[in-house]
Design a protein around this motif. Structure first.
Motif, PDB file in Angstrom:
ATOM      1  N   GLU A  40       0.826  -1.200   0.000  1.00 41.55           N
ATOM      2  CA  GLU A  40       0.000   0.000   0.000  1.00 41.55           C
ATOM      3  C   GLU A  40       0.866   1.258   0.000  1.00 41.55           C
ATOM      4  OE1 GLU A  40      -3.912  -1.704   2.416  1.00 41.55           O
ATOM      5  OE2 GLU A  40      -2.470  -0.411   3.446  1.00 41.55           O
ATOM      6  N   LYS A  41       2.102   1.123   0.479  1.00 37.76           N
ATOM      7  CA  LYS A  41       3.023   2.271   0.557  1.00 37.76           C
ATOM      8  C   LYS A  41       4.204   2.139  -0.394  1.00 37.76           C
ATOM      9  CE  LYS A  41       5.794   4.945   3.893  1.00 37.76           C
ATOM     10  NZ  LYS A  41       5.166   6.250   3.581  1.00 37.76           N
ATOM     11  N   TYR A  42       4.700   0.903  -0.563  1.00 34.31           N
ATOM     12  CA  TYR A  42       5.893   0.675  -1.372  1.00 34.31           C
ATOM     13  C   TYR A  42       5.611  -0.316  -2.500  1.00 34.31           C
ATOM     14  CZ  TYR A  42       8.181   2.570   2.825  1.00 34.31           C
ATOM     15  OH  TYR A  42       8.552   3.354   3.879  1.00 34.31           O
ATOM     16  N   SER A  43       6.467  -0.290  -3.519  1.00 33.30           N
ATOM     17  CA  SER A  43       6.386  -1.318  -4.558  1.00 33.30           C
ATOM     18  C   SER A  43       7.028  -2.584  -4.002  1.00 33.30           C
ATOM     19  CB  SER A  43       7.119  -0.861  -5.824  1.00 33.30           C
ATOM     20  OG  SER A  43       8.454  -0.497  -5.535  1.00 33.30           O
ATOM     21  N   VAL A  44       6.278  -3.687  -4.050  1.00 34.60           N
ATOM     22  CA  VAL A  44       6.723  -4.944  -3.453  1.00 34.60           C
ATOM     23  C   VAL A  44       6.686  -6.053  -4.492  1.00 34.60           C
ATOM     24  CG1 VAL A  44       6.256  -6.691  -1.686  1.00 34.60           C
ATOM     25  CG2 VAL A  44       5.906  -4.266  -1.158  1.00 34.60           C
ATOM     26  N   LEU A  45       7.808  -6.754  -4.614  1.00 36.74           N
ATOM     27  CA  LEU A  45       7.914  -7.913  -5.501  1.00 36.74           C
ATOM     28  C   LEU A  45       8.086  -9.155  -4.640  1.00 36.74           C
ATOM     29  CD1 LEU A  45       8.237  -8.988  -8.450  1.00 36.74           C
ATOM     30  CD2 LEU A  45      10.710  -8.623  -8.182  1.00 36.74           C
ATOM     31  N   ASN A  46       7.255 -10.155  -4.856  1.00 34.01           N
ATOM     32  CA  ASN A  46       7.294 -11.380  -4.063  1.00 34.01           C
ATOM     33  C   ASN A  46       7.808 -12.544  -4.897  1.00 34.01           C
ATOM     34  OD1 ASN A  46       5.251 -14.005  -3.300  1.00 34.01           O
ATOM     35  ND2 ASN A  46       6.468 -13.140  -1.651  1.00 34.01           N
ATOM     36  N   LEU A  47       8.763 -13.283  -4.337  1.00 32.24           N
ATOM     37  CA  LEU A  47       9.273 -14.470  -5.017  1.00 32.24           C
ATOM     38  C   LEU A  47       8.327 -15.629  -4.734  1.00 32.24           C
ATOM     39  CD1 LEU A  47      11.877 -15.110  -6.695  1.00 32.24           C
ATOM     40  CD2 LEU A  47      12.742 -16.234  -4.648  1.00 32.24           C
ATOM     41  N   ASP A  48       7.760 -16.202  -5.786  1.00 30.64           N
ATOM     42  CA  ASP A  48       6.797 -17.292  -5.638  1.00 30.64           C
ATOM     43  C   ASP A  48       7.380 -18.447  -4.831  1.00 30.64           C
ATOM     44  OD1 ASP A  48       6.632 -15.882  -8.314  1.00 30.64           O
ATOM     45  OD2 ASP A  48       4.641 -16.773  -8.226  1.00 30.64           O
ATOM     46  N   ARG A  49       6.530 -19.128  -4.107  1.00 31.78           N
ATOM     47  CA  ARG A  49       6.974 -20.234  -3.263  1.00 31.78           C
ATOM     48  C   ARG A  49       7.606 -21.352  -4.091  1.00 31.78           C
ATOM     49  NH1 ARG A  49       9.423 -21.814   0.970  1.00 31.78           N
ATOM     50  NH2 ARG A  49       8.464 -23.359   2.314  1.00 31.78           N
ATOM     51  N   PHE A  50       7.092 -21.618  -5.283  1.00 27.43           N
ATOM     52  CA  PHE A  50       7.657 -22.716  -6.075  1.00 27.43           C
ATOM     53  C   PHE A  50       9.065 -22.385  -6.585  1.00 27.43           C
ATOM     54  CE2 PHE A  50       5.421 -20.282  -9.383  1.00 27.43           C
ATOM     55  CZ  PHE A  50       6.364 -20.227 -10.416  1.00 27.43           C
ATOM     56  N   LEU A  51       9.462 -21.116  -6.468  1.00 23.15           N
ATOM     57  CA  LEU A  51      10.812 -20.712  -6.853  1.00 23.15           C
ATOM     58  C   LEU A  51      11.770 -20.723  -5.671  1.00 23.15           C
ATOM     59  CD1 LEU A  51       9.934 -17.675  -9.165  1.00 23.15           C
ATOM     60  CD2 LEU A  51      10.827 -19.895  -9.906  1.00 23.15           C
ATOM     61  N   SER A  52      11.219 -20.910  -4.479  1.00 24.23           N
ATOM     62  CA  SER A  52      12.059 -20.821  -3.280  1.00 24.23           C
ATOM     63  C   SER A  52      11.541 -21.744  -2.190  1.00 24.23           C
ATOM     64  CB  SER A  52      12.076 -19.375  -2.771  1.00 24.23           C
ATOM     65  OG  SER A  52      12.773 -19.278  -1.562  1.00 24.23           O
ATOM     66  N   ARG A  53      12.065 -22.966  -2.148  1.00 21.37           N
ATOM     67  CA  ARG A  53      11.678 -23.901  -1.094  1.00 21.37           C
ATOM     68  C   ARG A  53      12.503 -23.674   0.168  1.00 21.37           C
ATOM     69  NH1 ARG A  53       6.703 -25.297  -2.006  1.00 21.37           N
ATOM     70  NH2 ARG A  53       6.386 -25.863  -4.189  1.00 21.37           N
ATOM     71  N   ASN A  54      13.679 -23.081  -0.003  1.00 17.21           N
ATOM     72  CA  ASN A  54      14.543 -22.719   1.116  1.00 17.21           C
ATOM     73  C   ASN A  54      14.960 -21.273   0.898  1.00 17.21           C
ATOM     74  OD1 ASN A  54      16.852 -22.173   2.736  1.00 17.21           O
ATOM     75  ND2 ASN A  54      17.358 -24.344   2.850  1.00 17.21           N
ATOM     76  N   SER A  55      14.417 -20.366   1.690  1.00 19.14           N
ATOM     77  CA  SER A  55      14.599 -18.932   1.459  1.00 19.14           C
ATOM     78  C   SER A  55      16.061 -18.502   1.518  1.00 19.14           C
ATOM     79  CB  SER A  55      13.796 -18.134   2.492  1.00 19.14           C
ATOM     80  OG  SER A  55      12.449 -18.515   2.490  1.00 19.14           O
ATOM     81  N   VAL A  56      16.810 -19.025   2.484  1.00 15.14           N
ATOM     82  CA  VAL A  56      18.217 -18.647   2.646  1.00 15.14           C
ATOM     83  C   VAL A  56      19.036 -19.141   1.453  1.00 15.14           C
ATOM     84  CG1 VAL A  56      20.265 -18.850   4.090  1.00 15.14           C
ATOM     85  CG2 VAL A  56      18.008 -18.661   5.150  1.00 15.14           C
TER      86      VAL A  56
END
Length: 346
Positions: A95-111
């Protein structure tokens, strides 16, 4: 013939009764997950009506898989807590910033994924100012156990994964009459009303709370995923927390070289957040993860979500959903507000 019909009726009657009970009270939807996994009766079917406005909000953030934008204030990488759609913290952030989210199927382990993006060409193509790295508490330590800091992924590989990803509908949890659920569920339902402080269906704990003011359905029961408790052996080990912190500090340095700042967001286990409200903690170990992580030297921006949300438990109901492992829109707003404050201070 009459005897045969009578015997058949007597044989089928209990099975039909078990079926009717299961059909009436069993939840076969993906969410609420704890009701489904624990074989608990879905007796609060209108519970989520209180969140109706939040659950029908417009989505403001972008998903990497379906946008062409190459510039965003914030990139969010995380597990299911970062994939809550219109009522997730990233949607309130957007609502305040532009946010890009990495889809879950692209990242099973975030680190691991963040290392791969750093070693590839992602941050040369995408102009990002902040990365919010989110992980649920119970899995944060395990996510760095076998980390490969040299592995990489390129934008071409990401595009290939996105293109090959078939459109998958919600996983099928539909109740099938010809399954063990027909037998197991009614007995589990009976246990729900008769027992206290027990493990249901070998997956979900049901313990009694000191109060019935924490959830809007006025229940004094806390349902939480078994892993919240079973993974404490590693999560309560200071050496493991130090190892995690060192890796997060290393990621901070690498991101800084790309002119990106790291915000680390551990999502508290439901068990941890409500631990102090449990009536009988005789055999329930106290989680120490946040206490340890708070005390170490950090180069990254840290959101102490447990501390933040704990302060709201007395004044706000449904910080987490009663029937689910995840936080509700109430918590999502609090988390988003804190991230905004951190960015403003920076």
């Amino acid at each position: 013939m009459k005897k045969f019909i009578l015997k058949t009726t007597l044989f089928l009657a209990p099975i039909v009764l078990l079926f009717l009970i299961t059909f009436t009270f069993y939840s076969d939807s993906e969410s609420p997950d704890l009701i489904r996994l624990g074989y608990f009766p879905n007796i609060y079917k209108d519970y989520r009506n209180v969140f109706s406005k939040d659950l029908s909000r417009e989505i403001y953030f972008y998903k990497l898989s379906n946008t062409k934008i190459k510039k965003a204030k914030i990139l969010t990488i995380g597990d299911s807590f970062s994939q809550q759609g219109n009522y997730g913290y990233n949607n309130y952030l957007a609502e305040k910033y532009s946010v890009l989210n990495l889809d879950r199927f692209l990242s099973r382990n975030s680190v691991q994924t963040l290392y791969e993006l750093l070693n590839g060409d992602f941050f040369s193509t995408y102009k990002i100012e902040y990365v919010v790295l989110e992980s649920v508490e119970r899995d944060f330590i395990s996510s760095v156990q076998n980390i490969d800091v040299s592995k990489k992924i390129t934008n071409i590989q990401l595009d290939s994964i996105i293109k090959s990803q078939k459109k998958i509908l919600d996983e099928n949890y539909r109740y099938n009459f010809f399954s063990s659920t027909t037998i197991k569920f009614p007995f589990s339902m009976l246990q729900y009303y008769l027992d206290k402080n027990y493990l249901s269906n070998k997956m979900v704990y049901n313990v009694t709370l000191k109060t019935n003011n924490l959830f809007s359905n006025n229940s004094d029961k806390l349902l939480f995923y078994g892993d919240d408790l079973w993974k404490l052996k590693k999560n309560n080990d200071l050496r493991e927390v130090l190892k995690l912190n060192n890796i997060l500090n290393d990621l901070t340095v690498k991101l800084k070289s790309k002119n990106v700042k790291l915000i680390v967001l551990p999502a508290p286990d439901k068990y941890d957040l409500y631990y102090s409200y449990i009536m009988d903690k005789t055999e329930l170990e106290e989680p120490m993860f946040f206490k340890y992580l708070e005390s170490v030297k950090k180069d990254y921006l840290f959101i102490n979500s447990k501390k933040l949300l704990s302060h709201q438990l007395e004044s706000e109901k449904d910080i987490y959903f009663y029937d689910d492992t995840h936080w509700s829109p109430v918590a999502s707003k609090i988390i988003a507000c804190e991230i905004k404050s951190v960015i403003i201070k920076e």
